[in-house]
Design a protein around this motif. Sequence first.
Motif, PDB file in Angstrom:
ATOM      1  N   PRO A 178      -6.280  -1.108  18.521  1.00 36.69           N
ATOM      2  CA  PRO A 178      -5.319  -1.773  17.647  1.00 36.69           C
ATOM      3  C   PRO A 178      -5.727  -3.155  17.134  1.00 36.69           C
ATOM      4  O   PRO A 178      -5.475  -3.477  15.974  1.00 36.69           O
ATOM      5  CB  PRO A 178      -4.058  -1.855  18.507  1.00 36.69           C
ATOM      6  N   ALA A 179      -6.345  -3.979  17.948  1.00 40.31           N
ATOM      7  CA  ALA A 179      -6.664  -5.344  17.511  1.00 40.31           C
ATOM      8  C   ALA A 179      -7.609  -5.336  16.314  1.00 40.31           C
ATOM      9  O   ALA A 179      -7.386  -6.043  15.332  1.00 40.31           O
ATOM     10  CB  ALA A 179      -7.253  -6.155  18.661  1.00 40.31           C
ATOM     11  N   SER A 180      -8.666  -4.534  16.369  1.00 41.63           N
ATOM     12  CA  SER A 180      -9.615  -4.532  15.258  1.00 41.63           C
ATOM     13  C   SER A 180      -9.021  -3.866  14.020  1.00 41.63           C
ATOM     14  O   SER A 180      -9.252  -4.326  12.902  1.00 41.63           O
ATOM     15  CB  SER A 180     -10.942  -3.884  15.660  1.00 41.63           C
ATOM     16  N   LEU A 181      -8.248  -2.798  14.185  1.00 47.80           N
ATOM     17  CA  LEU A 181      -7.641  -2.162  13.020  1.00 47.80           C
ATOM     18  C   LEU A 181      -6.571  -3.067  12.410  1.00 47.80           C
ATOM     19  O   LEU A 181      -6.429  -3.138  11.185  1.00 47.80           O
ATOM     20  CB  LEU A 181      -7.057  -0.792  13.380  1.00 47.80           C
ATOM     21  N   ALA A 182      -5.842  -3.805  13.231  1.00 43.97           N
ATOM     22  CA  ALA A 182      -4.862  -4.760  12.715  1.00 43.97           C
ATOM     23  C   ALA A 182      -5.549  -5.857  11.898  1.00 43.97           C
ATOM     24  O   ALA A 182      -5.051  -6.262  10.843  1.00 43.97           O
ATOM     25  CB  ALA A 182      -4.059  -5.370  13.860  1.00 43.97           C
ATOM     26  N   ARG A 183      -6.705  -6.324  12.351  1.00 48.98           N
ATOM     27  CA  ARG A 183      -7.441  -7.335  11.585  1.00 48.98           C
ATOM     28  C   ARG A 183      -7.877  -6.778  10.234  1.00 48.98           C
ATOM     29  O   ARG A 183      -7.831  -7.475   9.210  1.00 48.98           O
ATOM     30  CB  ARG A 183      -8.638  -7.850  12.380  1.00 48.98           C
ATOM     31  N   PHE A 184      -8.306  -5.501  10.212  1.00 51.36           N
ATOM     32  CA  PHE A 184      -8.665  -4.876   8.941  1.00 51.36           C
ATOM     33  C   PHE A 184      -7.485  -4.900   7.988  1.00 51.36           C
ATOM     34  O   PHE A 184      -7.592  -5.346   6.839  1.00 51.36           O
ATOM     35  CB  PHE A 184      -9.139  -3.429   9.145  1.00 51.36           C
ATOM     36  N   TRP A 185      -6.319  -4.409   8.450  1.00 46.67           N
ATOM     37  CA  TRP A 185      -5.154  -4.322   7.576  1.00 46.67           C
ATOM     38  C   TRP A 185      -4.638  -5.702   7.176  1.00 46.67           C
ATOM     39  O   TRP A 185      -4.175  -5.895   6.052  1.00 46.67           O
ATOM     40  CB  TRP A 185      -4.062  -3.458   8.204  1.00 46.67           C
ATOM     41  N   ALA A 186      -4.729  -6.696   8.052  1.00 49.65           N
ATOM     42  CA  ALA A 186      -4.317  -8.056   7.697  1.00 49.65           C
ATOM     43  C   ALA A 186      -5.197  -8.604   6.575  1.00 49.65           C
ATOM     44  O   ALA A 186      -4.716  -9.290   5.671  1.00 49.65           O
ATOM     45  CB  ALA A 186      -4.369  -8.968   8.915  1.00 49.65           C
ATOM     46  N   LEU A 227      -1.865   1.246  -2.142  1.00 47.09           N
ATOM     47  CA  LEU A 227      -1.999  -0.151  -2.509  1.00 47.09           C
ATOM     48  C   LEU A 227      -2.249  -0.218  -4.009  1.00 47.09           C
ATOM     49  O   LEU A 227      -2.741   0.746  -4.601  1.00 47.09           O
ATOM     50  CB  LEU A 227      -3.169  -0.797  -1.765  1.00 47.09           C
ATOM     51  N   SER A 228      -1.952  -1.342  -4.624  1.00 49.27           N
ATOM     52  CA  SER A 228      -2.266  -1.506  -6.041  1.00 49.27           C
ATOM     53  C   SER A 228      -3.092  -2.767  -6.230  1.00 49.27           C
ATOM     54  O   SER A 228      -2.941  -3.741  -5.486  1.00 49.27           O
ATOM     55  CB  SER A 228      -0.995  -1.559  -6.894  1.00 49.27           C
ATOM     56  N   ALA A 229      -3.957  -2.724  -7.237  1.00 51.73           N
ATOM     57  CA  ALA A 229      -4.808  -3.865  -7.553  1.00 51.73           C
ATOM     58  C   ALA A 229      -5.104  -3.846  -9.049  1.00 51.73           C
ATOM     59  O   ALA A 229      -5.267  -2.764  -9.634  1.00 51.73           O
ATOM     60  CB  ALA A 229      -6.112  -3.793  -6.755  1.00 51.73           C
ATOM     61  N   PRO A 230      -5.194  -5.014  -9.676  1.00 51.19           N
ATOM     62  CA  PRO A 230      -5.444  -5.056 -11.118  1.00 51.19           C
ATOM     63  C   PRO A 230      -6.846  -4.574 -11.507  1.00 51.19           C
ATOM     64  O   PRO A 230      -7.036  -3.994 -12.568  1.00 51.19           O
ATOM     65  CB  PRO A 230      -5.241  -6.518 -11.492  1.00 51.19           C
ATOM     66  N   ASP A 231      -7.819  -4.800 -10.649  1.00 50.90           N
ATOM     67  CA  ASP A 231      -9.195  -4.382 -10.933  1.00 50.90           C
ATOM     68  C   ASP A 231      -9.638  -3.450  -9.817  1.00 50.90           C
ATOM     69  O   ASP A 231      -9.980  -3.885  -8.708  1.00 50.90           O
ATOM     70  CB  ASP A 231     -10.099  -5.611 -11.021  1.00 50.90           C
ATOM     71  N   LEU A 232      -9.641  -2.163 -10.101  1.00 46.17           N
ATOM     72  CA  LEU A 232      -9.926  -1.152  -9.075  1.00 46.17           C
ATOM     73  C   LEU A 232     -11.328  -1.315  -8.489  1.00 46.17           C
ATOM     74  O   LEU A 232     -11.501  -1.299  -7.276  1.00 46.17           O
ATOM     75  CB  LEU A 232      -9.736   0.246  -9.675  1.00 46.17           C
ATOM     76  N   ASP A 243      -9.725   3.950   6.225  1.00 40.21           N
ATOM     77  CA  ASP A 243      -9.842   2.676   6.938  1.00 40.21           C
ATOM     78  C   ASP A 243     -10.911   2.829   8.017  1.00 40.21           C
ATOM     79  O   ASP A 243     -11.491   3.916   8.175  1.00 40.21           O
ATOM     80  CB  ASP A 243      -8.472   2.205   7.461  1.00 40.21           C
ATOM     81  N   PRO A 244     -11.237   1.791   8.774  1.00 42.54           N
ATOM     82  CA  PRO A 244     -12.319   1.897   9.761  1.00 42.54           C
ATOM     83  C   PRO A 244     -12.133   2.986  10.826  1.00 42.54           C
ATOM     84  O   PRO A 244     -13.099   3.392  11.462  1.00 42.54           O
ATOM     85  CB  PRO A 244     -12.354   0.509  10.397  1.00 42.54           C
ATOM     86  N   GLU A 245     -10.903   3.473  11.021  1.00 43.78           N
ATOM     87  CA  GLU A 245     -10.676   4.555  11.989  1.00 43.78           C
ATOM     88  C   GLU A 245     -10.434   5.905  11.315  1.00 43.78           C
ATOM     89  O   GLU A 245     -10.051   6.866  11.963  1.00 43.78           O
ATOM     90  CB  GLU A 245      -9.518   4.198  12.922  1.00 43.78           C
ATOM     91  N   GLY A 246     -10.657   5.973   9.999  1.00 39.55           N
ATOM     92  CA  GLY A 246     -10.560   7.247   9.298  1.00 39.55           C
ATOM     93  C   GLY A 246      -9.195   7.590   8.728  1.00 39.55           C
ATOM     94  O   GLY A 246      -8.995   8.695   8.237  1.00 39.55           O
ATOM     95  N   ASN A 247      -8.242   6.654   8.767  1.00 43.58           N
ATOM     96  CA  ASN A 247      -6.923   6.895   8.177  1.00 43.58           C
ATOM     97  C   ASN A 247      -7.008   6.771   6.663  1.00 43.58           C
ATOM     98  O   ASN A 247      -7.530   5.784   6.149  1.00 43.58           O
ATOM     99  CB  ASN A 247      -5.899   5.887   8.711  1.00 43.58           C
ATOM    100  N   GLU A 248      -6.483   7.764   5.941  1.00 41.29           N
ATOM    101  CA  GLU A 248      -6.525   7.756   4.493  1.00 41.29           C
ATOM    102  C   GLU A 248      -5.517   6.764   3.911  1.00 41.29           C
ATOM    103  O   GLU A 248      -4.437   6.596   4.438  1.00 41.29           O
ATOM    104  CB  GLU A 248      -6.205   9.152   3.925  1.00 41.29           C
ATOM    105  N   PHE A 249      -5.905   6.134   2.808  1.00 46.41           N
ATOM    106  CA  PHE A 249      -4.997   5.342   1.997  1.00 46.41           C
ATOM    107  C   PHE A 249      -5.542   5.327   0.580  1.00 46.41           C
ATOM    108  O   PHE A 249      -6.691   5.699   0.350  1.00 46.41           O
ATOM    109  CB  PHE A 249      -4.807   3.918   2.557  1.00 46.41           C
ATOM    110  N   CYS A 250      -4.701   4.966  -0.373  1.00 47.03           N
ATOM    111  CA  CYS A 250      -5.117   4.962  -1.772  1.00 47.03           C
ATOM    112  C   CYS A 250      -5.024   3.559  -2.342  1.00 47.03           C
ATOM    113  O   CYS A 250      -4.218   2.740  -1.904  1.00 47.03           O
ATOM    114  CB  CYS A 250      -4.220   5.889  -2.604  1.00 47.03           C
ATOM    115  N   VAL A 251      -5.854   3.316  -3.343  1.00 46.27           N
ATOM    116  CA  VAL A 251      -5.739   2.119  -4.153  1.00 46.27           C
ATOM    117  C   VAL A 251      -5.567   2.593  -5.586  1.00 46.27           C
ATOM    118  O   VAL A 251      -6.377   3.370  -6.094  1.00 46.27           O
ATOM    119  CB  VAL A 251      -6.963   1.201  -4.024  1.00 46.27           C
TER     120      VAL A 251
END
Length: 128
Positions: free
Chosen positions: A14-22, A85-90, A116-124
């Motif tokens: 959790p500590a390292s994955l939390a740092r990634f998401w932060a 997640l959304s971002a102006p410049d993909l 993410d670093p543990e393989g959880n999918e997310f989109c931008v």
Amino acid sequence: MARLRDIVVDSAHPASLARFWAAALDGYSVAPYDEAELARLRGLGIDGPEDDPTVLLEPVDGGPRLWVQLVPEPKRVKNRLHLDLSAPDLTTELDRLGTLGATVFARYDDHAVLLDPEGNEFCVVRAP
């Protein structure tokens, strides 16, 4: 009527994955550890924040909290729920997330699927 309070992510560390998401999310930071919380962890036999089995990310502007919790089993299949997640410049955002440890899984004209670093999918998604 119910309101969304927390989003919880299962994790092997959790500590390292939390740092990634932060670092990945604008307006979120790992909740600080005061002496009372450190004493609570020590009372549970946990040496410190790096071994905390539940790490909290707090939003600056009142959105849902994000918890990263320790689970014993590894991720085996596709997420049943993921973050967008959304971002102006993909392209710039994909590069930034890559330096944090994310991997691009698939890229499309207006969005990309990442891991993410543990393989959880997310989109931008490209912000309008």
